[in-house]
Design an enzyme around this catalytic site. Structure first.
Site, PDB file in Angstrom:
ATOM      1  N   ASN A   7       0.863  -1.186   0.000  1.00 58.28           N
ATOM      2  CA  ASN A   7       0.000   0.000   0.000  1.00 58.28           C
ATOM      3  C   ASN A   7       0.897   1.232   0.000  1.00 58.28           C
ATOM      4  O   ASN A   7       1.482   1.583   1.026  1.00 58.28           O
ATOM      5  CB  ASN A   7      -0.883  -0.036   1.259  1.00 58.28           C
ATOM      6  N   LYS A  14       3.309   0.867   3.180  1.00 60.85           N
ATOM      7  CA  LYS A  14       2.846  -0.053   4.197  1.00 60.85           C
ATOM      8  C   LYS A  14       2.781  -1.421   3.518  1.00 60.85           C
ATOM      9  O   LYS A  14       2.320  -1.508   2.371  1.00 60.85           O
ATOM     10  CB  LYS A  14       1.408   0.374   4.580  1.00 60.85           C
ATOM     11  N   ARG A  87      -2.832  -2.108  -3.174  1.00 64.91           N
ATOM     12  CA  ARG A  87      -3.986  -1.242  -2.960  1.00 64.91           C
ATOM     13  C   ARG A  87      -3.881  -0.080  -3.959  1.00 64.91           C
ATOM     14  O   ARG A  87      -2.877   0.623  -4.014  1.00 64.91           O
ATOM     15  CB  ARG A  87      -3.980  -0.672  -1.549  1.00 64.91           C
ATOM     16  N   HIS A 174     -12.664   3.607  -0.004  1.00 62.32           N
ATOM     17  CA  HIS A 174     -12.722   2.650   1.124  1.00 62.32           C
ATOM     18  C   HIS A 174     -13.511   1.390   0.739  1.00 62.32           C
ATOM     19  O   HIS A 174     -14.046   0.704   1.619  1.00 62.32           O
ATOM     20  CB  HIS A 174     -13.412   3.256   2.372  1.00 62.32           C
ATOM     21  N   HIS A 202     -17.354   3.615   7.681  1.00 62.65           N
ATOM     22  CA  HIS A 202     -15.900   3.597   7.842  1.00 62.65           C
ATOM     23  C   HIS A 202     -15.515   4.986   8.349  1.00 62.65           C
ATOM     24  O   HIS A 202     -15.491   5.958   7.590  1.00 62.65           O
ATOM     25  CB  HIS A 202     -15.230   3.295   6.495  1.00 62.65           C
ATOM     26  N   LEU A 203     -15.255   5.083   9.658  1.00 64.74           N
ATOM     27  CA  LEU A 203     -14.992   6.391  10.264  1.00 64.74           C
ATOM     28  C   LEU A 203     -13.558   6.413  10.794  1.00 64.74           C
ATOM     29  O   LEU A 203     -13.274   5.887  11.876  1.00 64.74           O
ATOM     30  CB  LEU A 203     -15.982   6.663  11.405  1.00 64.74           C
ATOM     31  N   GLY A 204     -12.663   6.985  10.012  1.00 63.58           N
ATOM     32  CA  GLY A 204     -11.265   7.082  10.433  1.00 63.58           C
ATOM     33  C   GLY A 204     -10.827   8.525  10.281  1.00 63.58           C
ATOM     34  O   GLY A 204     -11.604   9.453  10.536  1.00 63.58           O
ATOM     35  N   GLY A 206     -10.029   9.668   7.297  1.00 64.50           N
ATOM     36  CA  GLY A 206     -10.969   9.867   6.199  1.00 64.50           C
ATOM     37  C   GLY A 206     -12.172   8.996   6.510  1.00 64.50           C
ATOM     38  O   GLY A 206     -11.999   7.895   7.040  1.00 64.50           O
ATOM     39  N   ARG A 235     -10.754  17.107   6.472  1.00 65.94           N
ATOM     40  CA  ARG A 235     -11.483  17.406   5.218  1.00 65.94           C
ATOM     41  C   ARG A 235     -12.879  17.901   5.555  1.00 65.94           C
ATOM     42  O   ARG A 235     -13.513  17.388   6.481  1.00 65.94           O
ATOM     43  CB  ARG A 235     -11.598  16.151   4.347  1.00 65.94           C
ATOM     44  N   ASP A 277      -7.240  14.655  15.307  1.00 64.78           N
ATOM     45  CA  ASP A 277      -7.409  13.415  16.064  1.00 64.78           C
ATOM     46  C   ASP A 277      -8.587  13.570  17.025  1.00 64.78           C
ATOM     47  O   ASP A 277      -8.566  14.412  17.930  1.00 64.78           O
ATOM     48  CB  ASP A 277      -6.114  13.093  16.822  1.00 64.78           C
ATOM     49  N   ARG A 279      -9.604  11.906  19.465  1.00 58.66           N
ATOM     50  CA  ARG A 279      -9.360  11.697  20.904  1.00 58.66           C
ATOM     51  C   ARG A 279      -9.074  13.018  21.605  1.00 58.66           C
ATOM     52  O   ARG A 279      -9.589  13.277  22.694  1.00 58.66           O
ATOM     53  CB  ARG A 279      -8.162  10.746  21.097  1.00 58.66           C
ATOM     54  N   GLU A 379      -8.169  -4.218   5.936  1.00 65.59           N
ATOM     55  CA  GLU A 379      -8.025  -3.938   4.506  1.00 65.59           C
ATOM     56  C   GLU A 379      -6.901  -4.765   3.875  1.00 65.59           C
ATOM     57  O   GLU A 379      -7.053  -5.278   2.773  1.00 65.59           O
ATOM     58  CB  GLU A 379      -7.793  -2.441   4.292  1.00 65.59           C
TER      59      GLU A 379
HETATM   60  P1  ADP Z   1      -6.907   6.333   8.622  1.00 64.59           P
HETATM   61  O1  ADP Z   1      -8.162   6.900   8.055  1.00 64.59           O
HETATM   62  O2  ADP Z   1      -5.754   7.279   8.554  1.00 64.59           O
HETATM   63  O3  ADP Z   1      -6.597   4.918   8.179  1.00 64.59           O
HETATM   64  P2  ADP Z   1      -7.779   5.202  11.158  1.00 64.59           P
HETATM   65  O4  ADP Z   1      -8.885   4.415  10.601  1.00 64.59           O
HETATM   66  O5  ADP Z   1      -6.684   4.479  11.857  1.00 64.59           O
HETATM   67  O6  ADP Z   1      -7.132   6.235  10.178  1.00 64.59           O
HETATM   68  O7  ADP Z   1      -8.420   6.243  12.194  1.00 64.59           O
HETATM   69  C1  ADP Z   1      -7.603   7.179  12.832  1.00 64.59           C
HETATM   70  C2  ADP Z   1      -8.461   8.106  13.622  1.00 64.59           C
HETATM   71  O8  ADP Z   1      -9.271   7.366  14.528  1.00 64.59           O
HETATM   72  C3  ADP Z   1      -7.624   9.019  14.512  1.00 64.59           C
HETATM   73  O9  ADP Z   1      -7.249  10.184  13.850  1.00 64.59           O
HETATM   74  C4  ADP Z   1      -8.582   9.319  15.635  1.00 64.59           C
HETATM   75  O10 ADP Z   1      -9.311  10.463  15.272  1.00 64.59           O
HETATM   76  C5  ADP Z   1      -9.541   8.161  15.653  1.00 64.59           C
HETATM   77  N1  ADP Z   1      -9.410   7.350  16.879  1.00 64.59           N
HETATM   78  C6  ADP Z   1      -8.569   6.318  17.106  1.00 64.59           C
HETATM   79  N2  ADP Z   1      -8.763   5.817  18.355  1.00 64.59           N
HETATM   80  C7  ADP Z   1      -9.754   6.550  18.916  1.00 64.59           C
HETATM   81  C8  ADP Z   1     -10.421   6.557  20.174  1.00 64.59           C
HETATM   82  N3  ADP Z   1     -10.090   5.689  21.126  1.00 64.59           N
HETATM   83  N4  ADP Z   1     -11.384   7.474  20.374  1.00 64.59           N
HETATM   84  C9  ADP Z   1     -11.715   8.364  19.417  1.00 64.59           C
HETATM   85  N5  ADP Z   1     -11.129   8.406  18.213  1.00 64.59           N
HETATM   86  C10 ADP Z   1     -10.164   7.532  17.962  1.00 64.59           C
END
Ligand code: ADP
Length: 407
Positions: A7, A14, A87, A174, A202-204, A206, A235, A277, A279, A379
């Protein structure tokens, strides 16, 4: 069978080497092209000493990865690797499935034009093909799962020629993750996927949602690019398109600057002024920071609206499936999102929700009309599975489906 999953991000590499289900080796190189790159890696789950050295480009990164696989004793020869799965963010309009890498993938001009930021995917492919010319390699596209979306959902109301001449339409991203958690979610629910209507979240960093009817994606929140849809780490997601020329005029911004603003300085980071982030933002919201509180509210609201819309177009939902960093690890955010969905019959079990951190679990109350699951996404594993499937299809005379569209 050894399958290497690669990836390549814009400044990162990665990889994971799978032997069946087992992760024999995995690594991450970051800050490629910078004065010093960081390289961390695992062999059979055990961390090796991190390396810090200059890795100028993806080709060198692939060489370094291979050197380490050899010196760490994971393989004895590059030819031990049976297949490579890459990927690839954008497949463009022609790829409805993963595909064996040949001229057709390597010369996929439309996809490369549509996703100039993802050139690194192709640099990784070229480097691997050069290094392992006899090893079959497969491109697994982020967009492929969404190719079942019907024209009424993927077409933007721009002059029609933008679709036909420039292929401007919704593609979605995704896809590998949405497909994995939809399939896994069906198993957890103990029902065949062809009998389920699912909304996958899918909440990351992105984020995107997908409406999945009987295993097929019928809509998704990202668009031509990963900028569209719900609010994300940095974003903006969906905004009134007229804002773009307006702020360009007001703040004297050029195209590159406004792109940077919408991709890197907006979303949770832009709203809170704290971080992308979640958190950090949750911590500050608890400490009564009102901008952090607003950022969380805007985020949850943007996701609730998509769930409401997808519930309507699916004609009812059997389950919501949360995944990726926020979806897997933030009970707080899941609670905030589901709190606004009582009207469509979503009710969480608070104790199960709290316990579900980075594990597969059902977290709804028994009175909930819609079930709610947490499924950690995999993934890389899915890319290895897709690679295996495509190779098997080739051996049995099948192969990736290619379709012609938008004529
Ligand atoms: P990416 O989209 O870069 O692959 P991930 O799916 O790993 O990222 O998600 C990363 C995001 O998840 C971090 O930026 C953070 O906002 C959020 N995150 C991770 N652990 C926690 C948690 N314990 N509580 C709240 N948000 C979290």
């Amino acid at each position: 069978m050894l399958i290497l999953v690669v990836n390549c991000g814009s400044s990162s590499l990665k990889y994971t080497l799978f032997q069946g289900e087992k992760e024999r080796a995995a690594g991450l190189m970051e800050k490629l092209g910078g004065p010093v790159s960081d390289y961390t890696r695992l062999v059979d789950g055990i961390g090796k000493d991190p390396l810090r050295l200059a890795v100028p480009n993806h080709e060198q990164a692939i060489h370094l990865m291979m050197d380490c696989l050899l010196t760490d004793g994971v393989i004895r020869d590059a030819r031990d690797i049976n297949a490579v799965g890459h990927r690839v963010a954008h497949g463009g309009p022609d790829f409805t499935d993963a595909a064996l890498i040949g001229e057709r993938v390597r010369n996929n001009r439309i996809a490369r034009e549509l996703a100039p930021l993802h050139q690194a995917n192709y640099e990784g492919i070229e480097a691997c093909v050069k290094m392992m010319p006899a090893t079959p390699q497969v491109a697994v596209f982020d967009t492929a799962f969404h190719q079942t979306i019907p024209p009424k959902a993927y077409t933007y109301a721009l002059p029609y020629r933008f679709l036909t001449e420039h292929k401007i339409r919704k593609y979605g991203f995704h896809g590998t993750s949405h497909k994995y958690v939809a399939e896994r979610g069906a198993r957890l629910l103990g029902r065949p996927i062809r009998k389920l209507n699912l909304i996958t979240l899918h909440l990351g960093n992105g984020s995107s949602l997908a409406a999945v009817r009987r295993g097929q994606c019928v809509d998704t929140s990202m668009g031509l690019t990963p900028l569209a849809g719900v609010v994300m780490g940095s974003r903006c997601g969906d905004i009134d398109p007229a804002i773009v020329p307006y702020i360009m005029g007001r703040e004297n911004l050029d195209v590159k600057q406004v792109e940077q603003l919408m991709n890197k300085e907006s979303g949770i980071l832009g709203l809170s002024g704290i971080s992308n982030d979640l958190r950090e933002v949750i911590k500050q919201a608890k400490a009564s920071n009102t901008r952090a509180q607003l950022a969380l509210e805007v985020l949850a609201y943007s996701i609730q609206k998509y769930i409401g819309a997808y519930h309507a177009i699916l004609g009812g939902t059997d389950a919501l499936i949360f995944t990726a960093g926020i979806g897997e690890k933030s009970p707080e955010m899941r609670k905030n999102i589901c709190a606004g969905l009582a009207g469509i019959g979503v009710k969480l079990d608070p104790s199960k929700n709290r316990k579900a951190v980075a594990c597969e679990m059902l977290i709804h109350d028994k009175k909930s009309r819609i079930k709610v699951a947490v499924i950690p996404t995999r993934e890389e594993y899915m890319i290895a599975q897709e690679t295996k499937r495509i190779l098997k299809a080739r051996q049995t005379g099948g192969g990736a489906r290619i379709k012609k569209v938008d004529k």
